[in-house]
Write an enzyme that holds these catalytic residues in place. Structure first.
Site, PDB file in Angstrom:
ATOM      1  N   GLY A 134     -10.872  -6.406   8.270  1.00 22.27           N
ATOM      2  CA  GLY A 134      -9.935  -5.926   7.265  1.00 22.27           C
ATOM      3  C   GLY A 134      -8.456  -6.071   7.585  1.00 22.27           C
ATOM      4  CG  ASP A 135      -4.645  -5.216   9.733  1.00 18.90           C
ATOM      5  OD1 ASP A 135      -4.013  -6.128   9.186  1.00 18.90           O
ATOM      6  OD2 ASP A 135      -4.089  -4.286  10.338  1.00 18.90           O
ATOM      7  CG  PHE A 136      -8.672 -11.764  11.877  1.00 12.69           C
ATOM      8  CD1 PHE A 136      -9.297 -11.256  13.002  1.00 12.69           C
ATOM      9  CD2 PHE A 136      -8.386 -13.116  11.830  1.00 12.69           C
ATOM     10  CE1 PHE A 136      -9.629 -12.085  14.063  1.00 12.69           C
ATOM     11  CE2 PHE A 136      -8.712 -13.958  12.880  1.00 12.69           C
ATOM     12  CZ  PHE A 136      -9.337 -13.444  14.000  1.00 12.69           C
ATOM     13  CB  SER A 137      -2.529  -9.320  10.845  1.00 13.37           C
ATOM     14  OG  SER A 137      -2.214  -8.481  11.942  1.00 13.37           O
TER      15      SER A 137
END
Length: 237
Positions: free
Chosen positions: A94-97
Protein backbone atom coordinates in the site's frame (compact mmCIF):
# COMPACT_ATOMS: atom_id res chain seq x y z
CA UNK A 1 19.68 4.07 2.27
CA UNK A 2 16.39 4.57 0.46
CA UNK A 3 16.09 4.47 -3.30
CA UNK A 4 15.27 8.19 -3.24
CA UNK A 5 18.97 8.84 -2.54
CA UNK A 6 20.46 7.09 -5.58
CA UNK A 7 20.33 7.63 -9.35
CA UNK A 8 17.58 5.53 -10.89
CA UNK A 9 18.50 3.33 -13.84
CA UNK A 10 16.29 1.33 -16.18
CA UNK A 11 17.52 -1.85 -14.51
CA UNK A 12 16.72 -0.57 -11.03
CA UNK A 13 13.22 0.46 -12.14
CA UNK A 14 12.76 -3.00 -13.64
CA UNK A 15 13.85 -4.60 -10.36
CA UNK A 16 11.43 -2.35 -8.48
CA UNK A 17 8.50 -3.61 -10.52
CA UNK A 18 9.67 -7.18 -10.10
CA UNK A 19 10.12 -6.77 -6.34
CA UNK A 20 6.69 -5.17 -5.88
CA UNK A 21 4.99 -8.08 -7.67
CA UNK A 22 6.94 -10.69 -5.73
CA UNK A 23 6.15 -8.93 -2.47
CA UNK A 24 2.41 -9.07 -3.11
CA UNK A 25 2.59 -12.75 -4.06
CA UNK A 26 4.36 -13.46 -0.77
CA UNK A 27 1.93 -11.33 1.25
CA UNK A 28 -0.96 -13.22 -0.32
CA UNK A 29 0.37 -16.45 1.23
CA UNK A 30 0.44 -14.96 4.70
CA UNK A 31 -1.51 -16.83 7.38
CA UNK A 32 -2.57 -15.36 10.72
CA UNK A 33 -5.68 -15.67 12.91
CA UNK A 34 -6.12 -11.86 12.84
CA UNK A 35 -5.66 -11.45 9.10
CA UNK A 36 -9.19 -10.06 8.85
CA UNK A 37 -7.91 -6.74 10.23
CA UNK A 38 -6.61 -6.04 6.73
CA UNK A 39 -10.23 -5.69 5.57
CA UNK A 40 -9.90 -1.95 6.16
CA UNK A 41 -13.28 -0.70 5.03
CA UNK A 42 -13.17 2.96 3.98
CA UNK A 43 -9.39 3.12 4.54
CA UNK A 44 -8.64 6.43 2.85
CA UNK A 45 -5.39 5.27 1.22
CA UNK A 46 -6.88 2.18 -0.40
CA UNK A 47 -7.40 2.51 -4.14
CA UNK A 48 -10.69 0.67 -3.60
CA UNK A 49 -11.97 3.71 -1.71
CA UNK A 50 -11.22 6.58 -4.07
CA UNK A 51 -14.84 7.70 -3.80
CA UNK A 52 -14.21 8.64 -0.14
CA UNK A 53 -12.15 11.60 -1.41
CA UNK A 54 -15.36 13.39 -2.35
CA UNK A 55 -15.95 14.00 1.37
CA UNK A 56 -12.73 16.02 1.49
CA UNK A 57 -12.82 17.88 -1.83
CA UNK A 58 -13.80 21.10 -0.07
CA UNK A 59 -10.15 21.51 1.01
CA UNK A 60 -9.46 22.39 -2.65
CA UNK A 61 -12.14 25.09 -2.83
CA UNK A 62 -10.84 27.96 -4.98
CA UNK A 63 -8.04 25.86 -6.46
CA UNK A 64 -8.32 24.87 -10.17
CA UNK A 65 -6.97 21.48 -9.13
CA UNK A 66 -10.38 20.67 -7.60
CA UNK A 67 -11.99 20.39 -11.04
CA UNK A 68 -9.27 18.05 -12.27
CA UNK A 69 -9.53 15.84 -9.20
CA UNK A 70 -13.30 15.63 -9.63
CA UNK A 71 -12.85 14.63 -13.27
CA UNK A 72 -10.55 11.78 -12.20
CA UNK A 73 -13.08 10.64 -9.58
CA UNK A 74 -15.77 10.61 -12.27
CA UNK A 75 -13.48 8.65 -14.60
CA UNK A 76 -12.79 6.17 -11.81
CA UNK A 77 -16.52 5.46 -11.48
CA UNK A 78 -16.91 4.74 -15.20
CA UNK A 79 -13.80 2.57 -15.55
CA UNK A 80 -12.40 1.07 -12.35
CA UNK A 81 -15.74 0.56 -10.60
CA UNK A 82 -17.10 -1.28 -13.64
CA UNK A 83 -14.06 -3.52 -14.12
CA UNK A 84 -13.04 -4.24 -10.52
CA UNK A 85 -14.67 -7.69 -10.60
CA UNK A 86 -11.98 -8.72 -13.09
CA UNK A 87 -9.07 -7.58 -10.89
CA UNK A 88 -7.13 -10.25 -9.01
CA UNK A 89 -7.29 -9.86 -5.24
CA UNK A 90 -4.29 -9.77 -2.93
CA UNK A 91 -2.86 -8.12 0.17
CA UNK A 92 -1.26 -4.78 -0.71
CA UNK A 93 1.74 -3.21 0.99
CA UNK A 94 0.00 0.00 0.00
CA UNK A 95 2.93 2.42 0.21
CA UNK A 96 5.69 1.03 -2.01
CA UNK A 97 7.35 4.42 -2.41
CA UNK A 98 10.80 5.83 -3.06
CA UNK A 99 11.05 6.49 0.70
CA UNK A 100 10.21 2.91 1.68
CA UNK A 101 12.53 0.90 -0.56
CA UNK A 102 16.07 0.29 0.68
CA UNK A 103 19.06 -0.22 -1.61
CA UNK A 104 22.74 -0.99 -1.19
CA UNK A 105 25.59 -1.25 -3.72
CA UNK A 106 27.02 -4.61 -4.71
CA UNK A 107 30.75 -5.20 -5.16
CA UNK A 108 30.72 -3.48 -8.55
CA UNK A 109 28.87 -0.44 -7.19
CA UNK A 110 25.52 -1.30 -8.77
CA UNK A 111 22.61 -0.55 -6.45
CA UNK A 112 20.39 -3.48 -5.55
CA UNK A 113 17.14 -3.57 -3.58
CA UNK A 114 17.90 -4.74 -0.06
CA UNK A 115 14.73 -4.16 1.95
CA UNK A 116 11.24 -2.71 2.25
CA UNK A 117 10.01 -0.40 5.01
CA UNK A 118 6.67 0.68 6.51
CA UNK A 119 3.91 -1.90 6.28
CA UNK A 120 1.44 0.40 8.04
CA UNK A 121 -0.76 0.82 4.96
CA UNK A 122 -1.28 -2.89 4.32
CA UNK A 123 -4.81 -3.69 3.24
CA UNK A 124 -6.82 -6.17 1.23
CA UNK A 125 -6.78 -4.92 -2.31
CA UNK A 126 -5.71 -5.94 -5.79
CA UNK A 127 -2.41 -6.55 -7.55
CA UNK A 128 -3.06 -3.72 -10.00
CA UNK A 129 -3.31 -1.28 -7.06
CA UNK A 130 0.24 -2.05 -5.99
CA UNK A 131 1.58 -1.53 -9.50
CA UNK A 132 -0.18 1.83 -9.86
CA UNK A 133 1.13 2.99 -6.48
CA UNK A 134 4.67 1.87 -7.35
CA UNK A 135 4.73 3.70 -10.68
CA UNK A 136 3.22 6.83 -9.14
CA UNK A 137 5.87 7.13 -6.45
CA UNK A 138 8.75 6.28 -8.78
CA UNK A 139 7.63 9.11 -11.06
CA UNK A 140 8.38 11.40 -8.12
CA UNK A 141 12.06 10.50 -7.97
CA UNK A 142 14.99 12.20 -9.68
CA UNK A 143 14.61 10.15 -12.88
CA UNK A 144 15.15 12.55 -15.83
CA UNK A 145 11.82 11.82 -17.57
CA UNK A 146 9.07 10.88 -15.08
CA UNK A 147 6.69 9.84 -17.87
CA UNK A 148 9.13 7.13 -18.96
CA UNK A 149 9.26 5.44 -15.55
CA UNK A 150 6.17 3.31 -16.21
CA UNK A 151 7.72 1.16 -18.94
CA UNK A 152 10.58 -0.51 -17.05
CA UNK A 153 8.53 -0.80 -13.82
CA UNK A 154 5.74 -2.45 -15.79
CA UNK A 155 8.21 -4.80 -17.52
CA UNK A 156 9.57 -5.91 -14.15
CA UNK A 157 6.09 -6.41 -12.74
CA UNK A 158 4.87 -8.44 -15.71
CA UNK A 159 7.97 -10.66 -15.61
CA UNK A 160 6.39 -12.00 -12.41
CA UNK A 161 2.69 -11.28 -12.78
CA UNK A 162 1.35 -10.39 -16.26
CA UNK A 163 -1.68 -8.09 -16.21
CA UNK A 164 -5.05 -9.14 -17.53
CA UNK A 165 -7.08 -6.98 -19.92
CA UNK A 166 -9.14 -5.19 -17.25
CA UNK A 167 -6.05 -4.44 -15.16
CA UNK A 168 -4.23 -3.00 -18.15
CA UNK A 169 -7.20 -0.83 -19.03
CA UNK A 170 -7.43 0.65 -15.51
CA UNK A 171 -3.75 1.25 -14.74
CA UNK A 172 -3.75 4.86 -15.98
CA UNK A 173 -6.87 5.83 -14.04
CA UNK A 174 -5.62 4.15 -10.86
CA UNK A 175 -2.35 6.03 -11.16
CA UNK A 176 -4.19 9.35 -11.46
CA UNK A 177 -6.38 8.33 -8.54
CA UNK A 178 -3.35 7.80 -6.33
CA UNK A 179 -2.11 11.28 -7.18
CA UNK A 180 -5.55 12.61 -6.21
CA UNK A 181 -5.41 10.79 -2.87
CA UNK A 182 -2.04 12.39 -2.21
CA UNK A 183 -3.19 15.92 -3.15
CA UNK A 184 -6.46 15.88 -1.24
CA UNK A 185 -5.26 14.17 1.91
CA UNK A 186 -2.16 16.38 2.11
CA UNK A 187 -4.37 19.47 2.04
CA UNK A 188 -6.76 17.95 4.59
CA UNK A 189 -3.92 17.07 6.95
CA UNK A 190 -2.52 20.60 6.66
CA UNK A 191 -5.82 21.94 8.00
CA UNK A 192 -5.30 19.74 11.06
CA UNK A 193 -1.55 20.33 11.40
CA UNK A 194 -0.77 23.71 9.81
CA UNK A 195 2.61 23.85 11.56
CA UNK A 196 3.72 20.83 9.47
CA UNK A 197 2.61 22.22 6.09
CA UNK A 198 6.07 22.24 4.52
CA UNK A 199 6.63 18.54 5.24
CA UNK A 200 3.07 17.43 4.49
CA UNK A 201 3.04 19.09 1.07
CA UNK A 202 6.34 17.66 -0.20
CA UNK A 203 4.80 14.84 -2.24
CA UNK A 204 1.91 16.98 -3.43
CA UNK A 205 4.15 19.78 -4.70
CA UNK A 206 6.45 17.36 -6.49
CA UNK A 207 3.58 15.50 -8.09
CA UNK A 208 1.35 18.27 -9.37
CA UNK A 209 3.21 18.91 -12.63
CA UNK A 210 3.44 15.15 -13.32
CA UNK A 211 -0.29 14.81 -12.69
CA UNK A 212 -1.05 17.54 -15.24
CA UNK A 213 1.39 16.00 -17.68
CA UNK A 214 -0.46 12.70 -17.41
CA UNK A 215 -3.81 14.41 -17.96
CA UNK A 216 -2.54 16.32 -20.99
CA UNK A 217 -0.97 13.21 -22.54
CA UNK A 218 -4.27 11.30 -22.25
CA UNK A 219 -4.88 7.65 -21.49
CA UNK A 220 -4.22 6.01 -24.87
CA UNK A 221 -0.94 7.83 -25.43
CA UNK A 222 0.40 7.02 -21.95
CA UNK A 223 -0.63 3.36 -22.21
CA UNK A 224 0.95 3.00 -25.62
CA UNK A 225 4.22 4.51 -24.37
CA UNK A 226 4.38 2.32 -21.26
CA UNK A 227 3.32 -0.99 -22.76
CA UNK A 228 5.52 -0.62 -25.85
CA UNK A 229 8.47 0.39 -23.65
CA UNK A 230 7.81 -2.57 -21.35
CA UNK A 231 7.73 -4.98 -24.28
CA UNK A 232 10.96 -3.57 -25.73
CA UNK A 233 12.70 -3.72 -22.37
CA UNK A 234 11.52 -7.28 -21.74
CA UNK A 235 12.90 -8.32 -25.14
CA UNK A 236 16.39 -7.29 -24.01
CA UNK A 237 16.28 -9.41 -20.84
Amino acid sequence: MTISKVPLTLQLLYELGKTAARMDLILQKMEHPQLSVLHREKFIWSLSNVDVLEQYLHVLDGDPLQKNVQSVLDLYKTTVDLKRSHFRKCINHGDFSHLNVLVQPDKSGVYMISGILDFGCMNNGYYIHELAITIMYMMMTVYPEPMEVGGPVLAGWESVLPLNKAEKDCLYVLLLSRFCQSFVMARHTVTLQPENEEYLMITSRKGIHIFYQLLESEKEQVEKMWFQSAAQYSDTK
